[in-house]
Design a protein around this motif. Structure first.
Motif, PDB file in Angstrom:
ATOM      1  N   ALA A 145       0.824  -1.209   0.000  1.00 51.65           N
ATOM      2  CA  ALA A 145       0.000   0.000   0.000  1.00 51.65           C
ATOM      3  C   ALA A 145       0.856   1.256   0.000  1.00 51.65           C
ATOM      4  O   ALA A 145       0.488   2.267  -0.603  1.00 51.65           O
ATOM      5  CB  ALA A 145      -0.934  -0.003   1.204  1.00 51.65           C
ATOM      6  N   PHE A 146       1.994   1.204   0.665  1.00 50.46           N
ATOM      7  CA  PHE A 146       2.882   2.365   0.707  1.00 50.46           C
ATOM      8  C   PHE A 146       3.299   2.761  -0.701  1.00 50.46           C
ATOM      9  O   PHE A 146       3.279   3.936  -1.068  1.00 50.46           O
ATOM     10  CB  PHE A 146       4.107   2.042   1.572  1.00 50.46           C
ATOM     11  CG  PHE A 146       5.076   3.180   1.679  1.00 50.46           C
ATOM     12  CD1 PHE A 146       4.850   4.207   2.585  1.00 50.46           C
ATOM     13  CD2 PHE A 146       6.194   3.244   0.874  1.00 50.46           C
ATOM     14  CE1 PHE A 146       5.728   5.263   2.688  1.00 50.46           C
ATOM     15  CE2 PHE A 146       7.086   4.296   0.965  1.00 50.46           C
ATOM     16  CZ  PHE A 146       6.852   5.308   1.882  1.00 50.46           C
ATOM     17  N   ILE A 147       3.669   1.782  -1.525  1.00 45.30           N
ATOM     18  CA  ILE A 147       4.128   2.048  -2.887  1.00 45.30           C
ATOM     19  C   ILE A 147       2.973   2.545  -3.764  1.00 45.30           C
ATOM     20  O   ILE A 147       3.111   3.541  -4.493  1.00 45.30           O
ATOM     21  CB  ILE A 147       4.745   0.774  -3.512  1.00 45.30           C
ATOM     22  CG1 ILE A 147       5.898   0.256  -2.665  1.00 45.30           C
ATOM     23  CG2 ILE A 147       5.159   1.005  -4.954  1.00 45.30           C
ATOM     24  CD1 ILE A 147       7.031   1.226  -2.494  1.00 45.30           C
ATOM     25  N   VAL A 148       1.825   1.884  -3.679  1.00 44.38           N
ATOM     26  CA  VAL A 148       0.673   2.267  -4.500  1.00 44.38           C
ATOM     27  C   VAL A 148       0.222   3.681  -4.164  1.00 44.38           C
ATOM     28  O   VAL A 148      -0.022   4.505  -5.056  1.00 44.38           O
ATOM     29  CB  VAL A 148      -0.492   1.272  -4.309  1.00 44.38           C
ATOM     30  CG1 VAL A 148      -1.761   1.772  -4.985  1.00 44.38           C
ATOM     31  CG2 VAL A 148      -0.103  -0.096  -4.849  1.00 44.38           C
ATOM     32  N   THR A 149       0.115   3.982  -2.880  1.00 43.62           N
ATOM     33  CA  THR A 149      -0.400   5.296  -2.508  1.00 43.62           C
ATOM     34  C   THR A 149       0.634   6.401  -2.689  1.00 43.62           C
ATOM     35  O   THR A 149       0.261   7.546  -2.924  1.00 43.62           O
ATOM     36  CB  THR A 149      -0.927   5.287  -1.062  1.00 43.62           C
ATOM     37  OG1 THR A 149       0.118   4.930  -0.161  1.00 43.62           O
ATOM     38  CG2 THR A 149      -2.087   4.308  -0.924  1.00 43.62           C
ATOM     39  N   LEU A 150       1.916   6.073  -2.594  1.00 50.35           N
ATOM     40  CA  LEU A 150       2.936   7.073  -2.898  1.00 50.35           C
ATOM     41  C   LEU A 150       2.891   7.421  -4.382  1.00 50.35           C
ATOM     42  O   LEU A 150       2.936   8.590  -4.766  1.00 50.35           O
ATOM     43  CB  LEU A 150       4.325   6.575  -2.511  1.00 50.35           C
ATOM     44  CG  LEU A 150       5.477   7.551  -2.729  1.00 50.35           C
ATOM     45  CD1 LEU A 150       5.261   8.810  -1.896  1.00 50.35           C
ATOM     46  CD2 LEU A 150       6.798   6.900  -2.361  1.00 50.35           C
ATOM     47  N   GLY A 151       2.750   6.398  -5.227  1.00 44.79           N
ATOM     48  CA  GLY A 151       2.580   6.651  -6.657  1.00 44.79           C
ATOM     49  C   GLY A 151       1.288   7.385  -6.930  1.00 44.79           C
ATOM     50  O   GLY A 151       1.231   8.301  -7.757  1.00 44.79           O
TER      51      GLY A 151
END
Length: 175
Positions: A145-151
Protein backbone atom coordinates in the motif's frame (compact mmCIF):
# COMPACT_ATOMS: atom_id res chain seq x y z
CA UNK A 1 -13.91 -24.01 39.31
CA UNK A 2 -16.87 -21.89 38.26
CA UNK A 3 -20.41 -22.96 37.71
CA UNK A 4 -21.32 -22.71 34.00
CA UNK A 5 -24.97 -22.13 34.85
CA UNK A 6 -24.23 -19.14 37.09
CA UNK A 7 -25.60 -15.89 35.65
CA UNK A 8 -23.11 -13.41 34.28
CA UNK A 9 -22.76 -10.18 36.24
CA UNK A 10 -24.82 -7.32 34.84
CA UNK A 11 -22.68 -4.41 33.74
CA UNK A 12 -24.41 -1.06 33.88
CA UNK A 13 -24.14 1.00 30.71
CA UNK A 14 -22.98 4.56 30.98
CA UNK A 15 -25.16 7.44 29.83
CA UNK A 16 -23.24 7.70 26.55
CA UNK A 17 -23.45 3.96 25.89
CA UNK A 18 -27.23 4.07 26.38
CA UNK A 19 -27.40 6.82 23.77
CA UNK A 20 -25.04 4.91 21.48
CA UNK A 21 -22.41 7.67 21.62
CA UNK A 22 -18.69 7.40 22.10
CA UNK A 23 -17.48 9.56 24.99
CA UNK A 24 -14.51 10.63 22.86
CA UNK A 25 -16.95 12.43 20.57
CA UNK A 26 -17.97 14.63 23.48
CA UNK A 27 -14.29 15.38 24.10
CA UNK A 28 -13.80 16.48 20.50
CA UNK A 29 -16.88 18.70 20.62
CA UNK A 30 -15.67 20.12 23.93
CA UNK A 31 -12.22 20.83 22.47
CA UNK A 32 -13.85 22.59 19.50
CA UNK A 33 -15.91 24.77 21.84
CA UNK A 34 -12.87 25.61 23.99
CA UNK A 35 -10.85 26.55 20.89
CA UNK A 36 -13.68 28.78 19.63
CA UNK A 37 -13.92 30.56 22.99
CA UNK A 38 -10.14 31.03 23.23
CA UNK A 39 -9.94 32.45 19.69
CA UNK A 40 -12.90 34.70 20.44
CA UNK A 41 -11.11 36.05 23.51
CA UNK A 42 -7.87 36.55 21.58
CA UNK A 43 -9.61 38.40 18.73
CA UNK A 44 -11.62 40.62 21.02
CA UNK A 45 -15.01 39.04 20.30
CA UNK A 46 -14.73 38.95 16.50
CA UNK A 47 -14.32 35.17 16.08
CA UNK A 48 -17.63 33.72 17.26
CA UNK A 49 -19.85 34.82 14.44
CA UNK A 50 -22.28 32.49 12.67
CA UNK A 51 -20.37 32.99 9.41
CA UNK A 52 -17.03 31.96 10.92
CA UNK A 53 -18.47 28.90 12.65
CA UNK A 54 -20.25 27.87 9.43
CA UNK A 55 -17.04 28.22 7.39
CA UNK A 56 -15.05 26.31 9.99
CA UNK A 57 -17.49 23.40 10.05
CA UNK A 58 -17.77 23.28 6.24
CA UNK A 59 -13.98 23.17 5.88
CA UNK A 60 -13.78 20.42 8.50
CA UNK A 61 -16.16 18.12 6.64
CA UNK A 62 -13.71 17.07 3.92
CA UNK A 63 -11.05 16.23 6.50
CA UNK A 64 -13.59 14.25 8.53
CA UNK A 65 -14.66 12.24 5.49
CA UNK A 66 -11.02 11.53 4.62
CA UNK A 67 -10.36 10.46 8.21
CA UNK A 68 -13.26 7.99 8.07
CA UNK A 69 -11.85 6.47 4.91
CA UNK A 70 -8.36 6.32 6.38
CA UNK A 71 -9.64 4.19 9.26
CA UNK A 72 -10.19 1.28 6.87
CA UNK A 73 -6.60 1.47 5.66
CA UNK A 74 -5.03 1.97 9.09
CA UNK A 75 -7.01 -0.88 10.68
CA UNK A 76 -5.49 -3.21 8.08
CA UNK A 77 -2.01 -1.99 9.09
CA UNK A 78 -1.42 0.00 5.94
CA UNK A 79 -0.95 3.68 5.19
CA UNK A 80 -2.53 5.84 2.51
CA UNK A 81 -0.33 8.67 1.33
CA UNK A 82 -2.55 9.66 -1.59
CA UNK A 83 -5.74 10.56 0.25
CA UNK A 84 -5.16 14.33 -0.04
CA UNK A 85 -4.24 14.09 -3.72
CA UNK A 86 -7.32 11.95 -4.33
CA UNK A 87 -9.44 14.62 -2.64
CA UNK A 88 -7.86 17.26 -4.88
CA UNK A 89 -8.56 15.20 -8.01
CA UNK A 90 -12.19 14.53 -7.04
CA UNK A 91 -12.63 18.22 -6.23
CA UNK A 92 -11.11 19.26 -9.55
CA UNK A 93 -13.34 16.84 -11.46
CA UNK A 94 -16.37 18.16 -9.59
CA UNK A 95 -15.41 21.79 -10.24
CA UNK A 96 -14.88 21.12 -13.93
CA UNK A 97 -18.19 19.24 -14.10
CA UNK A 98 -19.97 22.16 -12.45
CA UNK A 99 -18.39 24.96 -14.48
CA UNK A 100 -17.43 23.45 -17.84
CA UNK A 101 -19.18 20.18 -18.64
CA UNK A 102 -22.75 20.76 -17.43
CA UNK A 103 -23.21 24.42 -18.43
CA UNK A 104 -21.31 24.45 -21.70
CA UNK A 105 -21.38 20.91 -23.08
CA UNK A 106 -24.80 19.80 -21.85
CA UNK A 107 -26.41 23.24 -21.77
CA UNK A 108 -27.83 23.01 -18.26
CA UNK A 109 -26.66 26.47 -17.24
CA UNK A 110 -24.64 27.38 -14.18
CA UNK A 111 -27.46 27.45 -11.63
CA UNK A 112 -29.59 24.58 -12.91
CA UNK A 113 -31.34 22.67 -10.06
CA UNK A 114 -29.78 19.34 -11.10
CA UNK A 115 -26.21 20.64 -11.26
CA UNK A 116 -25.30 19.94 -7.65
CA UNK A 117 -26.78 16.42 -7.73
CA UNK A 118 -24.93 15.46 -10.90
CA UNK A 119 -21.73 17.01 -9.58
CA UNK A 120 -21.86 15.08 -6.32
CA UNK A 121 -22.54 11.83 -8.18
CA UNK A 122 -19.62 12.49 -10.53
CA UNK A 123 -17.36 13.17 -7.52
CA UNK A 124 -18.46 9.98 -5.75
CA UNK A 125 -17.95 7.88 -8.88
CA UNK A 126 -14.52 9.43 -9.46
CA UNK A 127 -13.42 8.68 -5.90
CA UNK A 128 -14.84 5.14 -6.04
CA UNK A 129 -13.13 4.35 -9.35
CA UNK A 130 -9.75 5.67 -8.24
CA UNK A 131 -10.06 4.04 -4.80
CA UNK A 132 -11.16 0.77 -6.38
CA UNK A 133 -8.20 0.87 -8.76
CA UNK A 134 -5.73 1.46 -5.94
CA UNK A 135 -7.46 -1.21 -3.83
CA UNK A 136 -7.18 -3.65 -6.74
CA UNK A 137 -3.46 -2.94 -7.05
CA UNK A 138 -2.99 -3.56 -3.33
CA UNK A 139 -5.39 -6.48 -2.90
CA UNK A 140 -5.00 -8.49 -6.09
CA UNK A 141 -1.54 -7.62 -7.33
CA UNK A 142 -0.11 -7.60 -3.77
CA UNK A 143 1.74 -4.33 -4.28
CA UNK A 144 2.44 -2.77 -0.87
CA UNK A 145 0.00 0.00 0.00
CA UNK A 146 2.88 2.36 0.71
CA UNK A 147 4.13 2.05 -2.89
CA UNK A 148 0.67 2.27 -4.50
CA UNK A 149 -0.40 5.30 -2.51
CA UNK A 150 2.94 7.07 -2.90
CA UNK A 151 2.58 6.65 -6.66
CA UNK A 152 -1.07 7.68 -6.36
CA UNK A 153 -0.02 10.81 -4.49
CA UNK A 154 2.18 11.86 -7.39
CA UNK A 155 -0.26 10.88 -10.13
CA UNK A 156 -3.53 12.20 -8.68
CA UNK A 157 -2.09 15.52 -7.55
CA UNK A 158 -0.83 16.12 -11.07
CA UNK A 159 -4.14 15.02 -12.60
CA UNK A 160 -5.89 17.64 -10.47
CA UNK A 161 -3.41 20.29 -11.56
CA UNK A 162 -3.74 19.26 -15.21
CA UNK A 163 -7.55 19.43 -15.10
CA UNK A 164 -7.57 22.93 -13.65
CA UNK A 165 -4.39 24.26 -15.30
CA UNK A 166 -3.29 25.16 -11.79
CA UNK A 167 -5.98 27.83 -11.48
CA UNK A 168 -8.93 28.31 -9.20
CA UNK A 169 -12.15 27.20 -10.88
CA UNK A 170 -15.10 29.52 -10.58
CA UNK A 171 -17.73 30.71 -10.40
CA UNK A 172 -19.26 27.60 -8.89
CA UNK A 173 -22.95 26.81 -8.85
CA UNK A 174 -24.79 28.79 -6.17
CA UNK A 175 -26.37 25.63 -4.75
Amino acid sequence: MTDASAPLPVVEKSFFQKLGLDARLLGMVGAFIILCVVFDLITGGRFLTPRNIFKLTIQTVSVAIMACGMVFIIVNRHIDLSVGALLATCSAVMAMTQTEILPEMLGLGLNHPATWIVTILVGLVTGAVIGGFQGWLIGYLAIPAFIVTLGGFLVWRNVAWFLTNGATIGPLDST
